[in-house]
Design an enzyme around this catalytic site. Sequence first.
Site, mmCIF file in Angstrom:
data_model
loop_
_atom_site.group_PDB
_atom_site.id
_atom_site.type_symbol
_atom_site.label_atom_id
_atom_site.label_comp_id
_atom_site.label_asym_id
_atom_site.label_seq_id
_atom_site.Cartn_x
_atom_site.Cartn_y
_atom_site.Cartn_z
ATOM 1 N N GLU A 2 30.930 25.598 -25.959
ATOM 2 C CA GLU A 2 29.922 24.556 -25.747
ATOM 3 C C GLU A 2 29.053 24.566 -26.982
ATOM 4 O O GLU A 2 28.325 25.524 -27.234
ATOM 5 C CB GLU A 2 29.108 24.841 -24.481
ATOM 6 C CG GLU A 2 28.305 23.636 -24.003
ATOM 7 C CD GLU A 2 26.867 23.647 -24.477
ATOM 8 O OE1 GLU A 2 26.591 23.004 -25.521
ATOM 9 O OE2 GLU A 2 26.032 24.273 -23.823
ATOM 10 N N GLU A 11 22.909 17.451 -36.249
ATOM 11 C CA GLU A 11 22.085 18.098 -35.235
ATOM 12 C C GLU A 11 20.938 18.849 -35.911
ATOM 13 O O GLU A 11 21.160 19.742 -36.724
ATOM 14 C CB GLU A 11 22.921 19.070 -34.402
ATOM 15 C CG GLU A 11 22.123 19.680 -33.258
ATOM 16 C CD GLU A 11 22.957 20.600 -32.395
ATOM 17 O OE1 GLU A 11 22.754 20.605 -31.163
ATOM 18 O OE2 GLU A 11 23.801 21.334 -32.945
ATOM 19 N N CYS A 67 20.901 21.965 -27.029
ATOM 20 C CA CYS A 67 22.155 21.338 -27.450
ATOM 21 C C CYS A 67 22.270 19.912 -26.934
ATOM 22 O O CYS A 67 22.877 19.047 -27.577
ATOM 23 C CB CYS A 67 23.346 22.172 -26.988
ATOM 24 S SG CYS A 67 23.341 22.531 -25.216
ATOM 25 N N LYS A 113 27.515 39.436 -25.652
ATOM 26 C CA LYS A 113 26.924 39.546 -26.983
ATOM 27 C C LYS A 113 25.795 38.521 -27.078
ATOM 28 O O LYS A 113 26.040 37.341 -27.320
ATOM 29 C CB LYS A 113 27.989 39.307 -28.062
ATOM 30 C CG LYS A 113 27.541 39.717 -29.474
ATOM 31 C CD LYS A 113 26.694 38.661 -30.117
ATOM 32 C CE LYS A 113 26.168 39.079 -31.476
ATOM 33 N NZ LYS A 113 25.132 38.146 -31.986
#
Length: 498
Positions: A266, A401, A301, A190
């Site tokens: 993750e 973040e 990330c 996906k």
Amino acid sequence: MTMTLKDWQARAAALVPETRMFIDGKFVDAASGAKFETINPANGQVVAAVARGGPADVDRAVAAAKKAFKSGVWSRMEPTARMAVMSRFADLIEEHAEDFALLDTLDMGKPISDMFNIDIPGSLMTIRFFAEVIDKMEGVVTNTNADALHYILRQPLGVCGLVVPWNYPLMMAAWKIAPALSVGNSIVLKPAEQSPLSALLLAKLFSEAGGPDGVFNVVTGFGEETGKPLALHMDVDKIGFTGSGEVGKLMMIYAGQSNMKRVSTECGGKSPQIVLADCEDLAKAAATGVAGIYGNQGEVCSAGSRILVERPVYDEYIALFTEAAKDMHVPGDPLDPNTTMGPLVTPEQQSRVLGYIEAGRKEGAKLAFGGNVPAKFNAGYFVEPTLFTDVSNKMKIAQEEIFGPVASIIPVDNLDHAIEVANDTIYGLASAIWTSNLKNAHRFARDVEAGIVWVNAYEAGDATTPWGGFKQSGNGRDKCLEALTQYTQTKSVWIELS
């Protein structure tokens, strides 16, 4: 790469990408017939109208994957034969490198030079690494009593749902599909709705490489309509996820609400780069710091977004960082091979990043440079490389973040203070230290709460190096041999000989 901006613009104008989902060896429309548009973030123009999958399409894909797995056509294929398919698969990706570069650049705004220098080589390295491992995996015979034989089999899980993000569409897919396929699983991939096109080409090339029908399926669409049903599906045995912490937590909830499927995640990061006064090459540390936060527009990330600099070299580091940033990461047309920074992926992401910049201003951080939308790029979703100095680790820009080109430089007193600040976050993905003192390097590596540690480097590594984090950065590992354990299960076999 010898093509010019005009060459790439011509290819983009002529592009007719595949937009249907790939299920059971063929391209198909969504069951509902619905489509959604993928947008070029450099100019806001429509790239393609892509099949908008839903629960019925997830059911179709999972059923095809389960049927293929149960048949043994891939899961029980002779290891050397599976190895040959995966190797041919990698070769085909390399042959279609220009296609992949164009698709990901148009979908999410990545500089096309990054595709050739980072994403495509990294994807090929990963797939070839796991292809080589296939016939090297061995079982274990334990040392038990003489009247019994005990051995341990390692077997594939079954159907793996792989949910990947938009920041590295090809490479993040490779990190998931390579170990999952190599050990014999069937998969339903996906891709993010912002960047679905390269995943469809991947599935086509796997089939051309000799991959059996039903082993590699792709369902395109939105998270609530495809990702959630995939994670809740009773016939999915594993979810491999890369993305936000918020959605990563939902994946674990969905697993509990369904069949207790395995989940590896993750997620985000707020990764520290520590620069001590004993750093031998401060200019290199600064240039690497620039690359570590502004590479891929900061949509990484592991972005080194918190730079912790010891006070004796604080001002000098800022000056070197500022100078390096002038030339290293300048916004431009991502189809231009000379561009080093593209747009952010969506207008929503652009607004989010600009909101964090405003928060930094209000909280009292010093804006050293950037902070705006480049004047000549108003048609796209660009944000200038931005640096805040005199940042406190309690500020919003230091704790949350941002996922954009915003760096925070924080002064620290010494190594102990730096480690304390480095660990003062909910995240724990990556980290780095710049020092010439071996004792300092080992102390940092021991005490920092992060899954990845670099010493006098940042974003270095290869397919052998585990990728994953501590705390709310997730619980899985990509790349490396350890990844194989996340897509397999062990079976204990005891045989009485007496």
